[in-house]
Design a protein around this motif. Structure first.
Motif, PDB file in Angstrom:
ATOM      1  N   LEU A 147      -5.361 -10.931  18.414  1.00  0.00           N
ATOM      2  CA  LEU A 147      -5.115 -10.280  19.611  1.00  0.00           C
ATOM      3  C   LEU A 147      -5.122  -8.760  19.659  1.00  0.00           C
ATOM      4  CD1 LEU A 147      -2.153 -12.564  20.431  1.00  0.00           C
ATOM      5  CD2 LEU A 147      -4.205 -12.460  22.007  1.00  0.00           C
ATOM      6  N   ASP A 148      -5.216  -8.081  18.235  1.00  0.00           N
ATOM      7  CA  ASP A 148      -5.126  -6.583  18.203  1.00  0.00           C
ATOM      8  C   ASP A 148      -3.622  -6.298  18.494  1.00  0.00           C
ATOM      9  OD1 ASP A 148      -7.494  -6.486  16.840  1.00  0.00           O
ATOM     10  OD2 ASP A 148      -8.487  -6.429  18.523  1.00  0.00           O
ATOM     11  N   GLY A 149      -2.660  -6.981  18.574  1.00  0.00           N
ATOM     12  CA  GLY A 149      -1.287  -6.632  18.812  1.00  0.00           C
ATOM     13  C   GLY A 149      -1.031  -7.850  19.845  1.00  0.00           C
ATOM     14  N   LEU A 150       0.501  -8.212  19.688  1.00  0.00           N
ATOM     15  CA  LEU A 150       1.136  -8.952  20.504  1.00  0.00           C
ATOM     16  C   LEU A 150       1.234  -8.679  21.932  1.00  0.00           C
ATOM     17  CD1 LEU A 150       2.216 -11.911  19.994  1.00  0.00           C
ATOM     18  CD2 LEU A 150       4.545 -11.017  19.777  1.00  0.00           C
ATOM     19  N   ASP A 151       1.193  -7.274  22.233  1.00  0.00           N
ATOM     20  CA  ASP A 151       1.309  -6.560  23.472  1.00  0.00           C
ATOM     21  C   ASP A 151       0.200  -7.081  24.524  1.00  0.00           C
ATOM     22  OD1 ASP A 151       3.783  -5.249  23.001  1.00  0.00           O
ATOM     23  OD2 ASP A 151       2.584  -3.563  22.191  1.00  0.00           O
ATOM     24  N   ASN A 152      -1.050  -7.651  23.673  1.00  0.00           N
ATOM     25  CA  ASN A 152      -2.168  -8.128  24.465  1.00  0.00           C
ATOM     26  C   ASN A 152      -2.205  -9.608  24.813  1.00  0.00           C
ATOM     27  OD1 ASN A 152      -3.338  -5.506  24.271  1.00  0.00           O
ATOM     28  ND2 ASN A 152      -3.978  -5.948  22.397  1.00  0.00           N
ATOM     29  N   LEU A 153      -0.788 -10.360  24.446  1.00  0.00           N
ATOM     30  CA  LEU A 153      -1.136 -11.505  24.858  1.00  0.00           C
ATOM     31  C   LEU A 153      -1.339 -12.242  25.847  1.00  0.00           C
ATOM     32  CD1 LEU A 153      -0.707 -14.580  23.493  1.00  0.00           C
ATOM     33  CD2 LEU A 153       1.647 -14.196  23.669  1.00  0.00           C
ATOM     34  N   ASP A 154      -0.477 -11.433  27.060  1.00  0.00           N
ATOM     35  CA  ASP A 154      -0.482 -11.837  28.438  1.00  0.00           C
ATOM     36  C   ASP A 154      -1.840 -11.668  29.007  1.00  0.00           C
ATOM     37  OD1 ASP A 154       2.405 -12.575  28.453  1.00  0.00           O
ATOM     38  OD2 ASP A 154       2.932 -10.794  29.535  1.00  0.00           O
ATOM     39  N   ALA A 155      -2.653 -10.704  28.632  1.00  0.00           N
ATOM     40  CA  ALA A 155      -3.872 -10.620  28.993  1.00  0.00           C
ATOM     41  C   ALA A 155      -4.770 -11.320  28.475  1.00  0.00           C
ATOM     42  CB  ALA A 155      -4.265  -8.957  28.722  1.00  0.00           C
ATOM     43  N   ALA A 156      -4.521 -11.577  27.300  1.00  0.00           N
ATOM     44  CA  ALA A 156      -5.671 -12.723  26.338  1.00  0.00           C
ATOM     45  C   ALA A 156      -5.602 -14.085  27.173  1.00  0.00           C
ATOM     46  CB  ALA A 156      -5.335 -12.746  25.194  1.00  0.00           C
ATOM     47  N   LEU A 157      -4.161 -14.581  27.351  1.00  0.00           N
ATOM     48  CA  LEU A 157      -3.915 -15.882  27.947  1.00  0.00           C
ATOM     49  C   LEU A 157      -4.395 -15.865  29.295  1.00  0.00           C
ATOM     50  CD1 LEU A 157      -0.539 -16.802  26.812  1.00  0.00           C
ATOM     51  CD2 LEU A 157      -2.574 -17.622  25.863  1.00  0.00           C
ATOM     52  N   ALA A 158      -4.432 -14.914  30.155  1.00  0.00           N
ATOM     53  CA  ALA A 158      -4.581 -14.915  31.555  1.00  0.00           C
ATOM     54  C   ALA A 158      -6.279 -14.912  31.276  1.00  0.00           C
ATOM     55  CB  ALA A 158      -4.246 -13.397  32.187  1.00  0.00           C
ATOM     56  N   GLU A 159      -7.009 -14.363  30.597  1.00  0.00           N
ATOM     57  CA  GLU A 159      -8.543 -14.500  30.455  1.00  0.00           C
ATOM     58  C   GLU A 159      -8.888 -15.783  30.193  1.00  0.00           C
ATOM     59  OE1 GLU A 159     -12.284 -12.731  28.351  1.00  0.00           O
ATOM     60  OE2 GLU A 159     -10.182 -11.318  28.141  1.00  0.00           O
ATOM     61  N   PHE A 160      -7.844 -16.653  29.164  1.00  0.00           N
ATOM     62  CA  PHE A 160      -8.394 -17.711  28.531  1.00  0.00           C
ATOM     63  C   PHE A 160      -7.998 -18.976  29.586  1.00  0.00           C
ATOM     64  CE2 PHE A 160      -7.140 -21.470  25.521  1.00  0.00           C
ATOM     65  CZ  PHE A 160      -8.210 -21.624  25.114  1.00  0.00           C
ATOM     66  N   GLN A 161      -7.123 -18.934  30.287  1.00  0.00           N
ATOM     67  CA  GLN A 161      -6.804 -19.832  31.048  1.00  0.00           C
ATOM     68  C   GLN A 161      -6.451 -21.089  30.450  1.00  0.00           C
ATOM     69  OE1 GLN A 161      -9.512 -19.665  34.450  1.00  0.00           O
ATOM     70  NE2 GLN A 161      -9.013 -17.687  35.035  1.00  0.00           N
ATOM     71  N   PRO A 162      -5.258 -21.399  29.613  1.00  0.00           N
ATOM     72  CA  PRO A 162      -5.162 -22.623  29.080  1.00  0.00           C
ATOM     73  C   PRO A 162      -4.929 -23.768  30.010  1.00  0.00           C
ATOM     74  CG  PRO A 162      -3.329 -21.046  28.472  1.00  0.00           C
ATOM     75  CD  PRO A 162      -4.367 -20.100  29.486  1.00  0.00           C
ATOM     76  N   ALA A 163      -5.391 -24.903  29.717  1.00  0.00           N
ATOM     77  CA  ALA A 163      -5.333 -26.209  30.329  1.00  0.00           C
ATOM     78  C   ALA A 163      -4.893 -27.275  29.484  1.00  0.00           C
ATOM     79  CB  ALA A 163      -6.728 -26.323  31.162  1.00  0.00           C
ATOM     80  N   PRO A 164      -4.831 -28.582  30.232  1.00  0.00           N
ATOM     81  CA  PRO A 164      -4.353 -29.699  29.288  1.00  0.00           C
ATOM     82  C   PRO A 164      -5.313 -29.864  28.104  1.00  0.00           C
ATOM     83  CG  PRO A 164      -4.182 -30.342  31.873  1.00  0.00           C
ATOM     84  CD  PRO A 164      -4.790 -28.652  31.404  1.00  0.00           C
ATOM     85  N   HIS A 165      -6.811 -29.788  28.356  1.00  0.00           N
ATOM     86  CA  HIS A 165      -7.710 -30.112  27.138  1.00  0.00           C
ATOM     87  C   HIS A 165      -8.141 -28.694  26.681  1.00  0.00           C
ATOM     88  CE1 HIS A 165      -7.265 -33.832  28.316  1.00  0.00           C
ATOM     89  NE2 HIS A 165      -7.875 -33.595  29.670  1.00  0.00           N
ATOM     90  N   ARG A 166      -7.409 -27.673  26.774  1.00  0.00           N
ATOM     91  CA  ARG A 166      -7.842 -26.186  26.538  1.00  0.00           C
ATOM     92  C   ARG A 166      -6.472 -25.629  26.270  1.00  0.00           C
ATOM     93  NH1 ARG A 166     -12.204 -22.673  27.266  1.00  0.00           N
ATOM     94  NH2 ARG A 166     -11.563 -20.335  27.783  1.00  0.00           N
TER      95      ARG A 166
END
Length: 275
Positions: free
Chosen positions: A145-164
């Motif tokens: 993540l290059d820093g935990l401050d970037n977590l929200d943006a990374a998850l928004a881009e990744f878009q977690p789902a039941p099989h993701r």
């Protein structure tokens, strides 16, 4: 003739105590320490100033080391002496650096949709050092993540789902910390696991990097810079080289980090099985 030095015919014959059978301390051999009653499987051999040591792991995952003294162990109630296995030339390790059984070497499987996110490159490198074989076998990709401050943006881009699914490894995840606040609401299909250490360096056992303990660094001082200054390790880049060189397997890491990584791997690999 009078034999002044002859054996007394009325005395009892001397009985020599049979020597314990020698058994090679092969990995996974289950033995019991006769003195303490600790029973476990052989997971490694070590050396000390006092002699050769064997490390045993019981069914609860606890490990202890014992001197390989003659007759110090029991196998099925029989006294034995553990000895080093004979070398049989170069062999492939029976286990990976994480302690998992080594599977036959094959091409890495196609990457899964799920990911494990870590705070920085040092975390990612340690995971590769210890769990690299497992991650490739399971097709799990680790993302820095290059820093935990970037977590929200990374998850928004990744878009977690039941099989993701997204697994997140967090340093210094303790009540009231900044890290706990940043990961309080991560949404569905995301698992956050962490350890209590200020930095992933501190999750490496001090003995593995040849120090007695990790130094305490005053608030307001960059932790890695302060550690390197107190230990005479130069700058953080020099310090990181020392830390990494001290890690060769899971035995060099503290239990909270081991537990968190294993839980994250199980979480992300279970996503496809659930489907």
């Amino acid at each position: 003739m009078d034999d002044r030095y002859g054996r007394d015919v009325l005395s009892q014959p001397r009985r020599t105590k049979p020597r314990p059978v020698e058994v090679a301390a092969e990995r996974d051999l289950v033995v019991e320490d006769a003195a303490s009653g600790f029973c476990g499987a052989v997971v490694g051999l070590e050396k000390s100033y006092a002699g050769d040591l064997v490390r045993l792991e019981d069914r609860h995952g606890r490990t202890r080391v014992f001197l390989m003294n003659p007759g110090a162990f029991l196998i099925d109630g029989r006294t034995v002496t553990l000895v080093k296995p004979r070398t049989r030339g170069p062999q492939k390790p029976a286990t990976t650096a994480s302690g998992s059984r080594a599977a036959p070497r094959t091409r890495a499987r196609t990457a899964r949709a799920s990911r494990i996110f870590v705070e920085g490159v040092h975390d990612a490198t340690l995971l590769e050092r210890v769990w690299g074989d497992d991650l490739r076998a399971e097709g799990v990709v680790v993302v820095s993540l290059d820093g935990l401050d970037n977590l929200d943006a990374a998850l928004a881009e990744f878009q977690p789902a039941p099989h993701r699914r997204a697994g997140v490894l967090v340093d210094h995840l303790v009540a009231g910390s900044k890290e706990a606040h940043l990961t309080a609401e991560v949404g569905e299909h995301v698992l956050v696991c962490g350890h209590p250490y200020i930095d992933v360096w501190e999750a490496v056992k001090p003995a593995s990097v040849k120090i007695s303990a990790w130094p305490r660094i005053p608030r307001g001082t960059d932790w890695k810079t302060g550690v390197c200054a107190q230990l005479g390790w130069g700058d953080p880049r020099d310090g990181w080289r020392r830390v990494l060189s001290g890690v060769s397997s899971f035995r060099d890491l503290e239990v909270p980090l081991l537990r968190s990584v294993e839980e994250l791997i199980d979480f992300v690999t279970a996503a496809e099985e659930a489907g």
